[in-house]
Scaffold this motif. Sequence first.
Motif, PDB file in Angstrom:
ATOM      1  N   ASN A   1      53.853 198.989  55.535  1.00 55.59           N
ATOM      2  CA  ASN A   1      54.988 198.529  54.735  1.00 55.59           C
ATOM      3  C   ASN A   1      54.681 197.128  54.191  1.00 55.59           C
ATOM      4  O   ASN A   1      54.308 196.227  54.945  1.00 55.59           O
ATOM      5  CB  ASN A   1      56.237 198.518  55.629  1.00 55.59           C
ATOM      6  CG  ASN A   1      57.472 198.047  54.906  1.00 55.59           C
ATOM      7  OD1 ASN A   1      57.563 196.896  54.506  1.00 55.59           O
ATOM      8  ND2 ASN A   1      58.435 198.930  54.749  1.00 55.59           N
ATOM      9  N   HIS A   2      54.856 196.954  52.901  1.00 57.14           N
ATOM     10  CA  HIS A   2      54.514 195.686  52.249  1.00 57.14           C
ATOM     11  C   HIS A   2      55.282 194.486  52.851  1.00 57.14           C
ATOM     12  O   HIS A   2      54.720 193.406  53.036  1.00 57.14           O
ATOM     13  CB  HIS A   2      54.829 195.826  50.752  1.00 57.14           C
ATOM     14  CG  HIS A   2      54.515 194.615  49.949  1.00 57.14           C
ATOM     15  ND1 HIS A   2      53.235 194.290  49.567  1.00 57.14           N
ATOM     16  CD2 HIS A   2      55.309 193.633  49.452  1.00 57.14           C
ATOM     17  CE1 HIS A   2      53.259 193.169  48.869  1.00 57.14           C
ATOM     18  NE2 HIS A   2      54.504 192.745  48.790  1.00 57.14           N
ATOM     19  N   LEU A   3      56.565 194.696  53.143  1.00 56.52           N
ATOM     20  CA  LEU A   3      57.374 193.585  53.673  1.00 56.52           C
ATOM     21  C   LEU A   3      56.951 193.219  55.085  1.00 56.52           C
ATOM     22  O   LEU A   3      56.914 192.035  55.453  1.00 56.52           O
ATOM     23  CB  LEU A   3      58.862 193.961  53.643  1.00 56.52           C
ATOM     24  CG  LEU A   3      59.390 194.169  52.225  1.00 56.52           C
ATOM     25  CD1 LEU A   3      60.770 194.806  52.243  1.00 56.52           C
ATOM     26  CD2 LEU A   3      59.441 192.848  51.484  1.00 56.52           C
ATOM     27  N   GLU A   4      56.594 194.236  55.871  1.00 59.49           N
ATOM     28  CA  GLU A   4      56.048 193.951  57.210  1.00 59.49           C
ATOM     29  C   GLU A   4      54.722 193.200  57.069  1.00 59.49           C
ATOM     30  O   GLU A   4      54.403 192.338  57.891  1.00 59.49           O
ATOM     31  CB  GLU A   4      55.836 195.251  57.987  1.00 59.49           C
ATOM     32  CG  GLU A   4      57.134 195.962  58.307  1.00 59.49           C
ATOM     33  CD  GLU A   4      56.905 197.246  59.092  1.00 59.49           C
ATOM     34  OE1 GLU A   4      55.884 197.361  59.782  1.00 59.49           O
ATOM     35  OE2 GLU A   4      57.765 198.140  59.013  1.00 59.49           O
ATOM     36  N   GLY A   5      53.985 193.507  56.012  1.00 53.39           N
ATOM     37  CA  GLY A   5      52.740 192.784  55.725  1.00 53.39           C
ATOM     38  C   GLY A   5      53.022 191.314  55.471  1.00 53.39           C
ATOM     39  O   GLY A   5      52.339 190.428  56.002  1.00 53.39           O
ATOM     40  N   HIS A   6      54.075 191.038  54.680  1.00 54.02           N
ATOM     41  CA  HIS A   6      54.418 189.623  54.423  1.00 54.02           C
ATOM     42  C   HIS A   6      54.757 188.903  55.736  1.00 54.02           C
ATOM     43  O   HIS A   6      54.343 187.756  55.941  1.00 54.02           O
ATOM     44  CB  HIS A   6      55.592 189.518  53.446  1.00 54.02           C
ATOM     45  CG  HIS A   6      55.165 189.519  52.007  1.00 54.02           C
ATOM     46  ND1 HIS A   6      54.276 188.608  51.482  1.00 54.02           N
ATOM     47  CD2 HIS A   6      55.499 190.332  50.971  1.00 54.02           C
ATOM     48  CE1 HIS A   6      54.083 188.852  50.190  1.00 54.02           C
ATOM     49  NE2 HIS A   6      54.812 189.901  49.855  1.00 54.02           N
TER      50      HIS A   6
END
Length: 337
Positions: free
Chosen positions: A111-116
């Motif tokens: 997940n991109h937001l978890e990546g952030h």
Amino acid sequence: MKYFMGIETSCDETSVAILDSDKNVLSNVTFSQIDIHKNFGGVVPEIASKNHLEKIVHVLNESLKIANRKIQEIDMICVTNGPGLLSCLMIGVSTAKTLALINKSNIFPINHLEGHIASCFIENEIKFPAICLVVSGGHTNIYYLKDQNNFNLRSSTLDDAAGEAFDKGAKLLGLGYPGGIQIDRISKLGNKDFHDFPVAELGDSLDFSFSGLKTSLKYYLDKNANWKANMNDIASSYQEAIVKSLIRNIIKATKKFSVKSILFSGGVACNSRLRESAKENLSRYEIIFPSSKYCTDNGAMIAMRGIQKIIENKVQSSLDFPVFSTLRRKKINLILD
Ligand code: KG4
Ligand code: ZN
């Protein structure tokens, strides 16, 4: 030692990174399409996906070369599968699935937001519990983190994201795209107290709202024909309104949750006034800002998130996963345990 590849193509950055299992970043190669999209005043999905397709193999090879690894040495491929622009995500995911098939590597959707959020862990040891503000072009979210794999969303924006407010404000001021970096730059030459731009106050809520702010900037510019003479002051005051709103909600969050650290991530976390204001107002806490190259979209944060999940068995390798565009707030459930 195992090697993790992170592939990120959710918007306008084509990025591939290689990390080892000790979380060292061996390479993080990012091709930014900003110069291509600035002519259109924003990201054009069709053009973005075309450029991801053209650049991804080059970026991937460069990343392997810098890390001094061969593709056969990559054990785990971590790839962003959303949220993001569908046609862009599909390039990264198709590349990752093809590589995994040929190379028989494990593959994990990230997940991109978890990546952030994970970007804050690349250069730092985090003390828990923590709050993380993910503040980017598409999101303004506050998360409460019990640990690296136990976190949940506590608030988001009701309308525009903070990065969007920067970009739209910059457009009204005739500055280029993306606007955040331009506003940041000229604000240093201006007076932040020149004009008081109002940002919505939502009482007890930790949510954000920025759509009224750009309207108030528009009214101000319409009313003051000679505004260009005070361009730097106006930009600085506008930036101050966004930063105040972000810091105000973080302070509110610290009253609701007892935390040791406050983490900032996403493109807007590059903002110099936000960094300064966090130091001024949140000095009681450990404040974490990743380096700028890890704030904006990058493959290293995706590999880092993969490592966090894989070592605690929170994700299974599978070729069978979709891409997804945006999560509406009410449907979000990021509690991972
Ligand atoms: O995280 P990111 O690269 O992409 C998304 O996931 O959206 O964030 C891009 C956003 C843009 O809105 C850009 O204007 C903003 O980050 N940004 C900044 C700065 N650098 C990038 N905003 C304020 N100040 C900056 N220095
Ligand atoms: Zn992002």
